[in-house]
Design an enzyme around this catalytic site. Structure first.
Site, PDB file in Angstrom:
ATOM      1  N   ASP A  58      -2.357  -1.384  10.851  1.00 30.21           N
ATOM      2  CA  ASP A  58      -1.148  -1.222   9.612  1.00 30.21           C
ATOM      3  C   ASP A  58      -2.534  -2.421   8.743  1.00 30.21           C
ATOM      4  O   ASP A  58      -2.032  -2.600   7.055  1.00 30.21           O
ATOM      5  CB  ASP A  58      -0.937  -1.172   8.708  1.00 30.21           C
ATOM      6  CG  ASP A  58      -0.123   0.646   8.746  1.00 30.21           C
ATOM      7  OD1 ASP A  58      -1.150   0.920   8.946  1.00 30.21           O
ATOM      8  OD2 ASP A  58       0.969   1.192   8.173  1.00 30.21           O
ATOM      9  N   LYS A  91       1.102  -1.172  -0.370  1.00 28.19           N
ATOM     10  CA  LYS A  91       0.036   0.556  -0.015  1.00 28.19           C
ATOM     11  C   LYS A  91       0.759   1.260   0.185  1.00 28.19           C
ATOM     12  O   LYS A  91       2.165   1.014   1.138  1.00 28.19           O
ATOM     13  CB  LYS A  91      -0.798   0.157   1.120  1.00 28.19           C
ATOM     14  CG  LYS A  91      -0.063   0.025   2.665  1.00 28.19           C
ATOM     15  CD  LYS A  91       0.450   1.566   2.943  1.00 28.19           C
ATOM     16  CE  LYS A  91       0.745   1.178   4.313  1.00 28.19           C
ATOM     17  NZ  LYS A  91       1.710   2.812   4.584  1.00 28.19           N
TER      18      LYS A  91
HETATM   19  O1  C5P Z   1       0.511  -0.969  15.231  1.00 25.03           O
HETATM   20  P1  C5P Z   1       1.680  -1.545  15.327  1.00 25.03           P
HETATM   21  O2  C5P Z   1       1.846  -2.366  15.503  1.00 25.03           O
HETATM   22  O3  C5P Z   1       1.812  -1.400  13.419  1.00 25.03           O
HETATM   23  O4  C5P Z   1       2.418  -0.250  15.420  1.00 25.03           O
HETATM   24  C1  C5P Z   1       3.606   0.055  15.658  1.00 25.03           C
HETATM   25  C2  C5P Z   1       3.849   1.087  16.877  1.00 25.03           C
HETATM   26  O5  C5P Z   1       3.364   2.744  15.827  1.00 25.03           O
HETATM   27  C3  C5P Z   1       3.263   1.302  18.038  1.00 25.03           C
HETATM   28  O6  C5P Z   1       3.639   0.329  19.213  1.00 25.03           O
HETATM   29  C4  C5P Z   1       3.251   2.827  18.602  1.00 25.03           C
HETATM   30  O7  C5P Z   1       4.395   2.505  18.816  1.00 25.03           O
HETATM   31  C5  C5P Z   1       3.019   3.049  16.922  1.00 25.03           C
HETATM   32  N1  C5P Z   1       1.909   3.734  15.805  1.00 25.03           N
HETATM   33  C6  C5P Z   1       1.024   5.304  16.658  1.00 25.03           C
HETATM   34  N2  C5P Z   1       0.417   5.495  16.500  1.00 25.03           N
HETATM   35  C7  C5P Z   1      -0.380   4.574  15.237  1.00 25.03           C
HETATM   36  C8  C5P Z   1       0.129   3.393  14.794  1.00 25.03           C
HETATM   37  C9  C5P Z   1       1.062   3.215  15.520  1.00 25.03           C
HETATM   38  O8  C5P Z   1       2.198   5.866  17.430  1.00 25.03           O
HETATM   39  N3  C5P Z   1      -1.343   5.236  14.837  1.00 25.03           N
END
Ligand code: C5P
Length: 330
Positions: free
Chosen positions: A142, A10
């Site tokens: 994501d 994406k």
């Molecule tokens: O959701 P995911 O595990 O991919 O996110 C990885 C890290 O990215 C989270 O632990 C957080 O620190 C950060 N993140 C964030 N805000 C979001 C998505 C991700 O702060 N909307």
């Protein structure tokens, strides 16, 4: 039984970040768009128990243990379906790791789709659509977008997804630098950036509201943005809309100062004739959108001569995304 599926990437057409939330995540608004570049995911289920992961190019940044997003989702799918078996997941890596193209997230969703399909005959039951979305969101912000495909609005921490009217296929050039950008670090850098400017910027939630209005006007074709001006097709107008609306990716403000070569690549894409160029997610991938495949091909060859790894591809509508997903089932 082995099932092979394409795990498409994406890009983000604009990405706006709000304040850090109590749970450590950030509220955001983005338009996700699936593209034709992809990895391949092969899932087979045999007798026994356990989950094995293999990756063709042995990139040390792709974990092969229970921290891999494919492992985490497979574990949840088995539990939800009450299924047992020895699951082997093979990732044929073509997409960049930590590239902002959502590869690890897409790999996980592709694993879920392939695993469900592999188990279907034996189990005769499937996950509900809401269970799929819930499981995907548990594994990462994501992931859910890859259960929709095409042009998708992402809100909340990015996990709340809404299908949008599809933008028609747009030719594009993707440039993937060697550097990988850590998404959590990029969010932490964003917090620092915002804190340093607190007095001069509108509050983060006001800003997200404003951005919501811009996105909504753009996507609904409000006369203010001219998206549907003079009965023209959405696809035909997308590039000029993007340029006019000035849609942007907030991550560029913290990632470019840290990795100046990424700013240079964006500039090179613009000079090579892209109508709109941007960082995807937190990077390090940059993309440029073009009016025609021929223009994109010309730009890519110009960028390659400048030493950048540029490939020509295109966006994928929702229909194309799902139609091309399954490669083999045997
Ligand atoms: O959701 P995911 O595990 O991919 O996110 C990885 C890290 O990215 C989270 O632990 C957080 O620190 C950060 N993140 C964030 N805000 C979001 C998505 C991700 O702060 N909307």
């Amino acid at each position: 039984m082995t099932v092979v599926v394409r795990s498409f990437a994406k890009i983000n057409l604009g990405l706006y970040i709000g304040a850090a939330r109590a749970d450590g995540y950030h509220d955001l608004r983005t338009v996700y768009q699936t593209i034709a570049l992809h990895d391949l995911i092969r899932v087979s289920v045999g007798r026994g128990t356990g989950i094995d992961i293999a990756c063709t190019n042995k990139d040390p940044r792709v974990p092969l243990d229970s921290s891999n997003t494919c492992y985490r989702i497979a574990e949840r799918v088995l539990a939800e379906l009450g299924a047992q078996g020895r699951v082997r997941i093979e990732i044929e890596k073509r997409l960049p790791v930590q590239g902002g193209l959502g590869a690890a997230s897409s790999n996980a969703v592709a694993t879920m789709i392939a695993l469900e399909s592999a188990l279907k005959r034996a189990l005769k039951k499937r996950l509900s659509a809401s269970a799929r979305l819930r499981i995907a969101a548990e594994v990462g912000s994501d992931l859910p977008l890859f259960l929709v495909g095409g042009t998708t609005l992402g809100v909340g921490r990015g996990e709340e997804v809404y299908p949008l009217p599809d933008l028609a296929t747009i030719p594009m050039v993707v440039v993937t630098p060697q550097v990988g950008v850590s998404t959590p670090q990029a969010f932490a850098d964003w917090d620092e950036f915002i804190n340093a400017r607190q007095l001069t910027r509108p509050s983060a939630s006001d800003r997200l509201f404003e951005v919501g209005c811009v996105l909504s006007a753009w996507l609904s074709g409000s006369p203010n943005t001219g998206a549907l001006a003079k009965g023209g097709s959405r696809a035909g107008n997308l590039l000029s809309d993007l340029v006019r609306t000035g849609i942007e990716n907030d991550f560029e403000r913290v990632v470019f100062p840290k990795y100046p070569e990424l700013r240079d690549i964006k500039g090179a894409l613009e000079r090579a004739g892209s109508r709109y160029a941007s960082l995807s997610g937190s990077g390090s991938t940059l993309y440029g959108l073009f009016r025609s495949r021929a223009e994109a091909a010309k730009a890519a060859s110009r960028l390659r001569k400048q030493g950048f790894g540029a490939v020509v591809t295109s966006t994928l509508t929702r229909r194309q995304y799902w139609k091309r997903s399954l490669v083999a089932s045997r």
